[in-house]
Design a protein around this motif. Structure first.
Motif, PDB file in Angstrom:
ATOM      1  N   TYR A 121       0.849  -1.188   0.000  1.00 30.17           N
ATOM      2  CA  TYR A 121       0.000   0.000   0.000  1.00 30.17           C
ATOM      3  C   TYR A 121       0.882   1.234   0.000  1.00 30.17           C
ATOM      4  O   TYR A 121       1.747   1.393   0.858  1.00 30.17           O
ATOM      5  N   THR A 152      -2.603   2.168  -4.751  1.00 26.15           N
ATOM      6  CA  THR A 152      -2.392   3.547  -4.325  1.00 26.15           C
ATOM      7  C   THR A 152      -3.574   4.378  -4.795  1.00 26.15           C
ATOM      8  O   THR A 152      -4.093   4.162  -5.892  1.00 26.15           O
ATOM      9  N   PRO A 153      -4.067   5.295  -3.981  1.00 27.41           N
ATOM     10  CA  PRO A 153      -5.252   6.062  -4.371  1.00 27.41           C
ATOM     11  C   PRO A 153      -4.972   7.000  -5.537  1.00 27.41           C
ATOM     12  O   PRO A 153      -3.909   7.633  -5.596  1.00 27.41           O
ATOM     13  N   GLY A 180      -7.364   3.007  -3.189  1.00 29.21           N
ATOM     14  CA  GLY A 180      -6.773   3.276  -1.881  1.00 29.21           C
ATOM     15  C   GLY A 180      -7.778   3.036  -0.779  1.00 29.21           C
ATOM     16  O   GLY A 180      -8.884   2.536  -1.003  1.00 29.21           O
ATOM     17  N   GLY A 205      -0.559   3.852   5.873  1.00 27.31           N
ATOM     18  CA  GLY A 205      -1.721   4.559   5.329  1.00 27.31           C
ATOM     19  C   GLY A 205      -2.363   5.387   6.429  1.00 27.31           C
ATOM     20  O   GLY A 205      -1.829   5.503   7.536  1.00 27.31           O
TER      21      GLY A 205
END
Length: 426
Positions: A121, A152-153, A180, A205
């Motif tokens: 992440y 990943t966002p 994400g 995160g």
């Protein structure tokens, strides 16, 4: 910054935000929704939280090629050199399988096997983190993991920052998804129509990611529950106030909950650093965030002696510890609890964040008391090997049977004794 005296004040350890009941329920609902509804749920939450309407999650080779082409040569060379340093450091952590043979013919050993699939992440939001890509993907690759998946966002435009994709190319990550939050953790843990599940999830995160990782632990393995970043500088009169202040702010700018402490044996340094932090905050781009971290979660502690200062540091168990003292290397042996130790004036914390080679994924919130930085060992598992010879079996069978009956497990005893054909039971 507030100046306190250790003789009058008990220094607090950084705390891990466990989330409130409403936040925990929200995460559980997201996880269950993704588990049941797969891609449809992930798309819904990506639109809701990231304002990105996506037809597909997978980052294409073309997107990565474009990102790499847009990175200037000097930056690419820096990323490449950092990746080489990280690789070289982690290659020294590789463990080999081993076996030993005893005189009676028994073979005992340990088999080291890479995990099949790992999800990493990489945070997004207020900043882009190519360094997180390198620090999570490279140890996995060095360990021999065949499938490394990155999530990943995306931004509202549906794109991933170019630096993150360039780092992924350097680290050898080929499977990248633009998702994400808790929904990404769920997709990695349970799998969806698009994303095949993994065996372990690593990487930091926000609170919702941390809560989601905690919730899926057991379905998959996780590296750690990451809390807010923290730094402690241990310094004496030889430290330079301007440099200490800059190092404290390097972590304070991570977020409002970050903690940046100075523990010093010099009252003069304490006062100079306090003034310098205020001065340097004035033109810091992330001033508001860093100011909150400094004013609400950080302090300068003055100790009467080195022993008192070291005791305070070990109580904090910092994620990052800088030792800026006249005999800094001699102090290292006194430190029991720290994620990473930066020794001397020229070992500024960002050196470790980006370039030196040791991993920057570190235990936060005081968990350095019992845990370690991310390493190659996090991406392998170990199996014990037991091959008893006939001679060893005959020598020890009665002992094993007696031990089994001590625990009331008759079938265990009989499993051993069944190897003797003349053994009878009533």
């Amino acid at each position: 910054m507030q100046i306190r005296y250790l003789s009058d004040y008990s220094i607090p350890r950084p705390s891990l935000d466990q989330g409130n009941e409403e936040q925990k329920k929200k995460v559980k609902d997201i996880l269950e929704d993704v588990r049941r509804n797969g891609d449809r749920a992930v798309k819904k939450y990506t639109a809701m939280f990231d304002q990105a309407e996506l037809d597909a999650f997978l980052v294409t080779d073309g997107e990565v090629d474009k990102a790499v082409s847009e990175v200037d040569e000097e930056t690419w060379n820096v990323l490449h050199e950092a990746a080489a340093n990280i690789t070289a450091f982690h290659e020294r952590q590789i463990q080999q399988s081993w076996m030993t043979t005893q005189e009676n013919g028994t073979i005992l050993g340990q088999k080291v096997t890479p995990l099949d699939a790992v999800g990493i992440y990489v945070p997004g939001g207020t900043a882009a983190y190519p360094s997180s890509v390198l620090m999570n993907a490279i140890p996995a690759k060095v360990a021999g993991v065949k499938r490394v998946v990155m999530v990943t966002p995306p931004g509202p435009d549906g794109l991933v920052p170019g630096g993150v994709l360039a780092a992924a190319r350097l680290a050898g990550v080929r499977e990248i998804y633009k998702i994400g939050g808790a929904q990404a953790v769920a997709a990695l843990a349970y799998g969806t129509e698009t994303i095949e599940r993994v065996d372990k999830i690593t990487g930091p995160g926000n609170l919702y990611v941390a809560l989601a990782k905690r919730e899926v632990f057991g379905v998959v393995d996780i590296d750690m529950i990451a809390g807010p970043s923290d730094i402690t500088v241990l310094a004496d009169h030889t430290a330079v106030a301007r440099e200490v202040a800059a190092d404290l702010l390097s972590q304070a700018e991570h977020g409002e909950l970050s903690q940046a402490n100075l523990v010093t044996t010099s009252k003069e340094l304490a006062e100079a650093v306090s003034n310098e932090v205020g001065f340097q905050l004035e033109d810091l781009p992330r001033k508001e965030m860093a100011s909150t971290a400094i004013n609400e979660h950080s302090a300068i502690y003055v100790a009467e002696s080195l022993d008192e200062a070291v005791e305070a540091v070990n109580r904090i168990a910092p994620e990052h510890l800088e030792i800026q003292m006249e005999d800094a290397m001699e102090v290292v042996g006194k430190i029991r609890h720290a994620g990473a130790i930066f020794v001397g004036r020229y070992s500024s914390e960002p050196i470790g964040d980006y370039f030196a080679g040791p991993n920057h994924t570190l235990p936060t919130s005081g968990t350095a008391r019992f845990s370690s930085p991310l390493s190659v060992e996090d991406f392998v598992k170990k199996s014990s090997i037991i091959a008893y010879s006939q001679a060893a079996f005959i020598e020890n069978a009665d002992k094993v049977a007696r031990f089994a009956r001590l625990e009331g497990l008759e079938a265990h005893a009989r499993a051993v004794e069944s190897r003797f054909s003349n053994k009878k039971y009533d």
